[in-house]
Design an enzyme around this catalytic site. Structure first.
Site, PDB file in Angstrom:
ATOM      1  N   LYS A  89       0.815  -1.229   0.000  1.00 42.64           N
ATOM      2  CA  LYS A  89       0.000   0.000   0.000  1.00 42.64           C
ATOM      3  C   LYS A  89       0.842   1.270   0.000  1.00 42.64           C
ATOM      4  O   LYS A  89       0.606   2.171  -0.781  1.00 42.64           O
ATOM      5  CB  LYS A  89      -0.865   0.092   1.269  1.00 42.64           C
ATOM      6  N   ARG A 145      -9.971   1.838   9.031  1.00 38.15           N
ATOM      7  CA  ARG A 145      -9.598   0.432   9.181  1.00 38.15           C
ATOM      8  C   ARG A 145     -10.669  -0.355   9.927  1.00 38.15           C
ATOM      9  O   ARG A 145     -10.509  -1.556  10.115  1.00 38.15           O
ATOM     10  CB  ARG A 145      -8.308   0.349  10.015  1.00 38.15           C
ATOM     11  N   ARG A 167      11.076  -6.442   4.923  1.00 39.05           N
ATOM     12  CA  ARG A 167      11.048  -5.021   5.265  1.00 39.05           C
ATOM     13  C   ARG A 167      11.642  -4.812   6.656  1.00 39.05           C
ATOM     14  O   ARG A 167      12.319  -3.820   6.913  1.00 39.05           O
ATOM     15  CB  ARG A 167       9.601  -4.494   5.225  1.00 39.05           C
ATOM     16  N   ARG A 207      11.573  -1.632  11.202  1.00 39.93           N
ATOM     17  CA  ARG A 207      10.362  -1.193  11.900  1.00 39.93           C
ATOM     18  C   ARG A 207      10.093  -2.102  13.084  1.00 39.93           C
ATOM     19  O   ARG A 207      10.130  -3.320  12.955  1.00 39.93           O
ATOM     20  CB  ARG A 207       9.168  -1.232  10.934  1.00 39.93           C
ATOM     21  N   ARG A 218      -0.957  -8.618  13.326  1.00 42.27           N
ATOM     22  CA  ARG A 218      -1.490  -7.549  12.466  1.00 42.27           C
ATOM     23  C   ARG A 218      -2.368  -8.124  11.365  1.00 42.27           C
ATOM     24  O   ARG A 218      -3.388  -7.540  11.001  1.00 42.27           O
ATOM     25  CB  ARG A 218      -0.337  -6.727  11.881  1.00 42.27           C
TER      26      ARG A 218
HETATM   27  P1  AMP Z   1       0.558   0.968   8.745  1.00 45.86           P
HETATM   28  O1  AMP Z   1       1.772   1.780   8.520  1.00 45.86           O
HETATM   29  O2  AMP Z   1      -0.620   1.426   7.926  1.00 45.86           O
HETATM   30  O3  AMP Z   1       0.805  -0.520   8.587  1.00 45.86           O
HETATM   31  O4  AMP Z   1       0.132   1.173  10.281  1.00 45.86           O
HETATM   32  C1  AMP Z   1       1.006   0.801  11.324  1.00 45.86           C
HETATM   33  C2  AMP Z   1       0.226   0.706  12.633  1.00 45.86           C
HETATM   34  O5  AMP Z   1      -0.342   1.983  12.944  1.00 45.86           O
HETATM   35  C3  AMP Z   1      -0.947  -0.253  12.629  1.00 45.86           C
HETATM   36  O6  AMP Z   1      -0.560  -1.597  12.851  1.00 45.86           O
HETATM   37  C4  AMP Z   1      -1.781   0.311  13.773  1.00 45.86           C
HETATM   38  O7  AMP Z   1      -1.230  -0.023  15.030  1.00 45.86           O
HETATM   39  C5  AMP Z   1      -1.601   1.803  13.581  1.00 45.86           C
HETATM   40  N1  AMP Z   1      -2.650   2.361  12.712  1.00 45.86           N
HETATM   41  C6  AMP Z   1      -2.503   2.875  11.463  1.00 45.86           C
HETATM   42  N2  AMP Z   1      -3.679   3.279  10.972  1.00 45.86           N
HETATM   43  C7  AMP Z   1      -4.614   3.037  11.928  1.00 45.86           C
HETATM   44  C8  AMP Z   1      -6.019   3.200  12.015  1.00 45.86           C
HETATM   45  N3  AMP Z   1      -6.741   3.720  10.991  1.00 45.86           N
HETATM   46  N4  AMP Z   1      -6.634   2.829  13.154  1.00 45.86           N
HETATM   47  C9  AMP Z   1      -5.939   2.320  14.182  1.00 45.86           C
HETATM   48  N5  AMP Z   1      -4.619   2.098  14.161  1.00 45.86           N
HETATM   49  C10 AMP Z   1      -3.952   2.444  13.042  1.00 45.86           C
END
Ligand code: AMP
Length: 185
Positions: A13, A88, A125, A131, A142
């Site tokens: 993404k 989400r 990654r 990360r 996740r």
């Molecule tokens: P991402 O970079 O999109 O994979 O997001 C990394 C982490 O940020 C996720 O695993 C969640 O812990 C948190 N996160 C990102 N977007 C959201 C969201 N819309 N609602 C809740 N937690 C989020």
């Protein structure tokens, strides 16, 4: 143009979102990036978010919704945006609908990828970017959380007639070409 990109962690993404936003000249709004930026600046919001991110859980809506509402009000988002990683959950969809009012999303792009492939990509990654939420245990959690809480959004947006699905397997360029053809259609 008001877009959302979704898909399981590791579907690509973020990479695709950056390119799409640049091509269409719209703001790229990634909640994960916003949380990580807050964390690197040591803000209270960043420290709160870290507790959840580190274990693969979603950050509470009380934190997330206000952050997105604020970001959508910035000048660069007025001409259009690509949301990446928000909403989400079904509750976040309701919240976003209310934020957008009559300026609803035009399209929702879902990137598909099978579980073994995304786990392999995320482990790679982890080595490249370090990360803290890319350990195997957290990755598996996740993916579970995605299936439970985010996958239902595919049907929800499909019922609204705005969902487009793209195969996320292949090189970055191949996937980008597929995305451009569905967005230009
Ligand atoms: P991402 O970079 O999109 O994979 O997001 C990394 C982490 O940020 C996720 O695993 C969640 O812990 C948190 N996160 C990102 N977007 C959201 C969201 N819309 N609602 C809740 N937690 C989020």
């Amino acid at each position: 143009m008001r877009l959302l990109i979704m898909g399981p962690p590791g579907a690509g993404k973020g990479t695709q979102a950056t390119q799409i936003a640049a091509t269409f000249g719209i703001a790229h709004i990634s909640t994960g990036d916003l949380f990580r930026a807050n964390l690197s600046q040591g803000t209270a919001l960043g420290l709160e978010a870290k507790k959840y991110m580190d274990v693969g859980e979603y950050v509470p809506d009380s934190v997330t919704n206000d952050m997105v509402r604020d970001r959508l009000n910035h000048a660069d988002a007025q001409a259009g945006f690509l949301l990446d990683g928000y909403p989400r959950t079904v509750a976040q969809v309701t919240e976003l609908d209310e934020m957008l009012g009559d300026k609803a999303l035009d399209k929702v792009l879902v990137l598909t990828a099978d579980t073994d492939e995304v786990v392999a990509r995320l482990l790679n990654r982890a080595q490249d970017q370090g990360r803290s939420d890319d350990t195997e245990e957290v990755i598996r959690r996740r993916l579970e959380v995605y299936e439970e809480q985010t996958a239902p959004l595919v049907e929800l947006y499909s019922n609204r007639g705005i969902l487009v699905s793209v195969d996320g397997l292949g090189t970055i360029g191949e996937v980008a070409a597929r995305i451009h053809s569905v967005l230009n259609a």
